[in-house]
Scaffold this motif. Structure first.
Motif, mmCIF file in Angstrom:
data_model
loop_
_atom_site.group_PDB
_atom_site.id
_atom_site.type_symbol
_atom_site.label_atom_id
_atom_site.label_comp_id
_atom_site.label_asym_id
_atom_site.label_seq_id
_atom_site.Cartn_x
_atom_site.Cartn_y
_atom_site.Cartn_z
ATOM 1 N N MET A 126 0.821 -1.206 0.000
ATOM 2 C CA MET A 126 0.000 0.000 0.000
ATOM 3 C C MET A 126 0.860 1.262 0.000
ATOM 4 S SD MET A 126 -1.307 2.678 2.001
ATOM 5 C CE MET A 126 -1.186 2.205 3.729
ATOM 6 N N THR A 127 1.866 1.299 0.875
ATOM 7 C CA THR A 127 2.695 2.500 0.940
ATOM 8 C C THR A 127 3.459 2.720 -0.358
ATOM 9 O OG1 THR A 127 4.518 1.263 1.981
ATOM 10 C CG2 THR A 127 2.939 2.335 3.444
ATOM 11 N N GLU A 128 3.913 1.640 -0.990
ATOM 12 C CA GLU A 128 4.632 1.779 -2.255
ATOM 13 C C GLU A 128 3.705 2.283 -3.350
ATOM 14 O OE1 GLU A 128 7.209 2.097 -5.250
ATOM 15 O OE2 GLU A 128 7.674 1.874 -3.115
ATOM 16 N N ALA A 129 2.465 1.794 -3.383
ATOM 17 C CA ALA A 129 1.503 2.250 -4.398
ATOM 18 C C ALA A 129 1.195 3.736 -4.220
ATOM 19 C CB ALA A 129 0.227 1.422 -4.316
ATOM 20 N N VAL A 130 1.031 4.166 -2.970
ATOM 21 C CA VAL A 130 0.762 5.578 -2.695
ATOM 22 C C VAL A 130 1.973 6.429 -3.072
ATOM 23 C CG1 VAL A 130 0.342 7.268 -0.862
ATOM 24 C CG2 VAL A 130 -0.940 5.114 -0.904
ATOM 25 N N ALA A 131 3.164 5.956 -2.722
ATOM 26 C CA ALA A 131 4.383 6.695 -3.057
ATOM 27 C C ALA A 131 4.551 6.835 -4.559
ATOM 28 C CB ALA A 131 5.595 5.996 -2.452
ATOM 29 N N LYS A 132 4.208 5.794 -5.280
ATOM 30 C CA LYS A 132 4.318 5.839 -6.739
ATOM 31 C C LYS A 132 3.390 6.905 -7.319
ATOM 32 C CE LYS A 132 4.114 2.846 -10.828
ATOM 33 N NZ LYS A 132 3.861 1.458 -11.316
ATOM 34 N N MET A 133 2.180 7.005 -6.787
ATOM 35 C CA MET A 133 1.245 8.024 -7.241
ATOM 36 C C MET A 133 1.769 9.427 -6.926
ATOM 37 S SD MET A 133 -2.414 6.314 -6.134
ATOM 38 C CE MET A 133 -3.373 7.681 -6.813
ATOM 39 N N ALA A 134 2.351 9.579 -5.739
ATOM 40 C CA ALA A 134 2.882 10.887 -5.354
ATOM 41 C C ALA A 134 4.040 11.293 -6.254
ATOM 42 C CB ALA A 134 3.326 10.857 -3.892
ATOM 43 N N ARG A 135 4.934 10.343 -6.525
ATOM 44 C CA ARG A 135 6.075 10.656 -7.401
ATOM 45 C C ARG A 135 5.611 11.043 -8.793
ATOM 46 N NH1 ARG A 135 8.495 6.065 -4.684
ATOM 47 N NH2 ARG A 135 7.854 4.709 -6.409
ATOM 48 N N ALA A 136 4.616 10.347 -9.293
ATOM 49 C CA ALA A 136 4.105 10.658 -10.632
ATOM 50 C C ALA A 136 3.527 12.066 -10.700
ATOM 51 C CB ALA A 136 3.039 9.632 -11.031
ATOM 52 N N ALA A 137 3.005 12.541 -9.566
ATOM 53 C CA ALA A 137 2.406 13.880 -9.524
ATOM 54 C C ALA A 137 3.430 14.955 -9.158
ATOM 55 C CB ALA A 137 1.262 13.897 -8.523
ATOM 56 N N GLY A 138 4.649 14.541 -8.852
ATOM 57 C CA GLY A 138 5.682 15.501 -8.486
ATOM 58 C C GLY A 138 5.583 15.979 -7.054
ATOM 59 N N ALA A 139 4.885 15.223 -6.202
ATOM 60 C CA ALA A 139 4.713 15.607 -4.803
ATOM 61 C C ALA A 139 5.688 14.842 -3.914
ATOM 62 C CB ALA A 139 3.275 15.333 -4.351
ATOM 63 N N LYS A 140 6.021 15.427 -2.799
ATOM 64 C CA LYS A 140 6.871 14.746 -1.829
ATOM 65 C C LYS A 140 6.054 13.689 -1.092
ATOM 66 C CE LYS A 140 10.290 18.360 -0.901
ATOM 67 N NZ LYS A 140 11.415 17.535 -1.374
ATOM 68 N N CYS A 141 6.690 12.567 -0.789
ATOM 69 C CA CYS A 141 6.013 11.493 -0.078
ATOM 70 C C CYS A 141 6.957 10.900 0.968
ATOM 71 C CB CYS A 141 5.548 10.407 -1.041
ATOM 72 S SG CYS A 141 4.627 9.066 -0.248
ATOM 73 N N HIS A 142 6.444 10.730 2.164
ATOM 74 C CA HIS A 142 7.209 10.135 3.255
ATOM 75 C C HIS A 142 6.508 8.853 3.671
ATOM 76 C CE1 HIS A 142 9.515 13.845 3.477
ATOM 77 N NE2 HIS A 142 8.369 14.502 3.489
ATOM 78 N N CYS A 143 7.206 7.724 3.521
ATOM 79 C CA CYS A 143 6.605 6.400 3.728
ATOM 80 C C CYS A 143 7.146 5.724 4.983
ATOM 81 C CB CYS A 143 6.891 5.487 2.539
ATOM 82 S SG CYS A 143 6.232 6.067 0.982
ATOM 83 N N ASP A 144 6.261 5.013 5.648
ATOM 84 C CA ASP A 144 6.651 4.182 6.773
ATOM 85 C C ASP A 144 5.972 2.826 6.599
ATOM 86 O OD1 ASP A 144 7.445 3.065 9.125
ATOM 87 O OD2 ASP A 144 6.283 4.381 10.435
ATOM 88 N N PRO A 145 6.582 1.924 5.819
ATOM 89 C CA PRO A 145 5.971 0.605 5.622
ATOM 90 C C PRO A 145 6.154 -0.283 6.843
ATOM 91 C CG PRO A 145 8.060 0.728 4.462
ATOM 92 C CD PRO A 145 7.825 2.090 5.054
ATOM 93 N N PHE A 146 5.078 -0.930 7.258
ATOM 94 C CA PHE A 146 5.154 -1.883 8.363
ATOM 95 C C PHE A 146 5.508 -3.242 7.786
ATOM 96 C CE2 PHE A 146 2.157 0.227 11.702
ATOM 97 C CZ PHE A 146 3.099 1.218 11.888
ATOM 98 N N VAL A 147 6.656 -3.769 8.166
ATOM 99 C CA VAL A 147 7.133 -5.024 7.593
ATOM 100 C C VAL A 147 7.182 -6.112 8.648
ATOM 101 C CG1 VAL A 147 8.475 -3.863 5.826
ATOM 102 C CG2 VAL A 147 9.540 -4.394 8.008
ATOM 103 N N SER A 148 7.307 -7.356 8.183
ATOM 104 C CA SER A 148 7.357 -8.494 9.095
ATOM 105 C C SER A 148 8.659 -8.488 9.880
ATOM 106 C CB SER A 148 7.230 -9.809 8.324
ATOM 107 O OG SER A 148 5.981 -9.886 7.683
ATOM 108 N N SER A 149 8.568 -8.968 11.115
ATOM 109 C CA SER A 149 9.747 -9.083 11.958
ATOM 110 C C SER A 149 10.345 -10.469 11.782
ATOM 111 C CB SER A 149 9.349 -8.846 13.424
ATOM 112 O OG SER A 149 8.375 -9.791 13.809
ATOM 113 N N ALA A 150 11.223 -10.843 12.716
ATOM 114 C CA ALA A 150 11.887 -12.140 12.614
ATOM 115 C C ALA A 150 10.883 -13.285 12.639
ATOM 116 C CB ALA A 150 12.887 -12.304 13.760
ATOM 117 N N GLN A 151 9.780 -13.096 13.361
ATOM 118 C CA GLN A 151 8.711 -14.081 13.354
ATOM 119 C C GLN A 151 7.844 -13.756 12.146
ATOM 120 O OE1 GLN A 151 8.597 -16.437 15.516
ATOM 121 N NE2 GLN A 151 6.530 -17.244 15.736
#
Length: 345
Positions: free
Chosen positions: A289-314
């Motif tokens: 989701m965060t990557e898709a939103v960031a891609k849209m922002a980049r295409a529009a020339g807007a700044k985007c700050h992402c914080d993707p929640f990723v899996s931990s060791a478990q």
């Protein structure tokens, strides 16, 4: 011997070979360049490239130092952020926010200075470290000696499933914070777009509070996604935020529901406003989701700050809030409770 490149980092200078990972070059030279995951996810090592070239790890004029390779002399800078500290704390409160979300309050011996949107490393005694994004209370005002977390519970999660069972009030906690660069930038005059999924709401709510406190008439679009209606725990906060004149809230639930036509279905990218170049986009939650939103922002020339929640060791345990996952009686539940904000007149 390969070419050696000169790298100016803020007020420091160090040297690295062509082809070296930028972060490795800094570490090998004894330069303290902030970093954490070393996988290009957390954003702690992001730098702005003022001059020179890097290979890989680039997002516009910014680079993940743990992914980018040196190919020329460089001039890079980072934004000033609060110093990362480690302190011994304890669990102050545990509150069930939704069937799969617990609110955890950490009691700290002293106030923690952090920018809204940054995250913390939290280690409950006897358990592995997890990363969570501090937030503001959804009801009432914050206490400077308390840190507020939203944690999604997973039945086989090594840490989250222990909350309220093995991890109770008074449990000792090692806290290291703040970390991350997906924080609120002040003095922006344009619109702010916030996109959160699941417990990714936590840092986005912190940013919303900071943004509306700075300018109560600020234009904000807040898109909030939950998997189920029962998991949509953020209604109290959103009702309060919706009272401000230029705030638009778009609630989305993945499962079909007939509670309210105001609650939409589908993906958050399907409900994004038309992004303008002077917008700033903040997003937190599932990486796709965060990557898709960031891609849209980049295409529009807007700044985007992402914080993707990723899996931990478990593999099954989310490290997000430390990120990203009752509408009936919304307004009734607010009666008699203190307001966090005063709306603009």
């Amino acid at each position: 011997m390969g070419k050696i490149c000169k790298i100016q980092y803020n007020r420091e200078t160090f040297y690295a070979n062509v082809g070296d990972i930028l972060l490795d070059g800094a570490i090998n030279s004894g330069v303290d360049l902030p970093h954490d995951c070393r996988s290009g996810i957390c954003g702690s090592c992001k730098v702005t490239v003022v001059d020179g070239k890097l290979f890989g790890g680039m997002e516009g004029d910014m680079a993940h130092a743990c992914q980018a390779r040196v190919v020329s002399d460089l001039k890079i800078i980072t934004e000033p952020v609060p110093e990362t500290v480690t302190m011994s704390c304890e669990v102050g409160d545990l509150v069930r926010l939704a069937p799969d979300v617990v609110g955890v309050t950490i009691e700290m011996p002293k106030p923690l200075r952090f920018f809204p949107g940054q995250y913390a490393k939290v280690q409950y005694r006897g358990f592995p470290t997890r990363c969570y994004s501090p937030t503001y209370p959804m009801v009432g005002a914050p206490d400077s000696h308390l840190l507020y977390l939203h944690i999604r519970i997973l039945k086989d999660g090594l840490v989250s499933s222990a909350l309220g069972r093995d991890i109770q009030v008074g449990h000792r906690v090692k806290l290291t914070a703040p970390l991350g660069t997906a924080f609120f930038r002040q003095k922006h005059r344009g619109r702010i777009i916030l996109v959160a999924s699941g417990t990714g709401f936590a840092p986005m709510w912190a940013i919303a509070v900071a943004a509306i406190t700075e300018n109560p008439k600020r234009e904000i679009v807040f898109i909030v996604v939950s998997r189920t209606l029962q998991s949509f725990y953020m209604h109290q906060a959103l009702c309060r935020l919706a009272r401000f004149p230029n705030v638009k809230i778009i609630p989305i639930v993945s499962e079909p529901q007939n509670v309210s036509p105001a609650i939409r279905s589908g993906r958050p990218t399907e409900h994004m406003p038309e992004i303008r170049p002077n917008d700033v986009v903040y997003t937190c939650g599932a990486p796709a989701m965060t990557e898709a939103v960031a891609k849209m922002a980049r295409a529009a020339g807007a700044k985007c700050h992402c914080d993707p929640f990723v899996s931990s060791a478990q593999p099954s345990e989310s490290s997000g809030g430390g990120l990203m996952d009752r509408l009936a009686g919304w307004l009734d539940s607010q009666r008699g409770r203190p307001a966090m904000f005063q709306p603009a007149e």
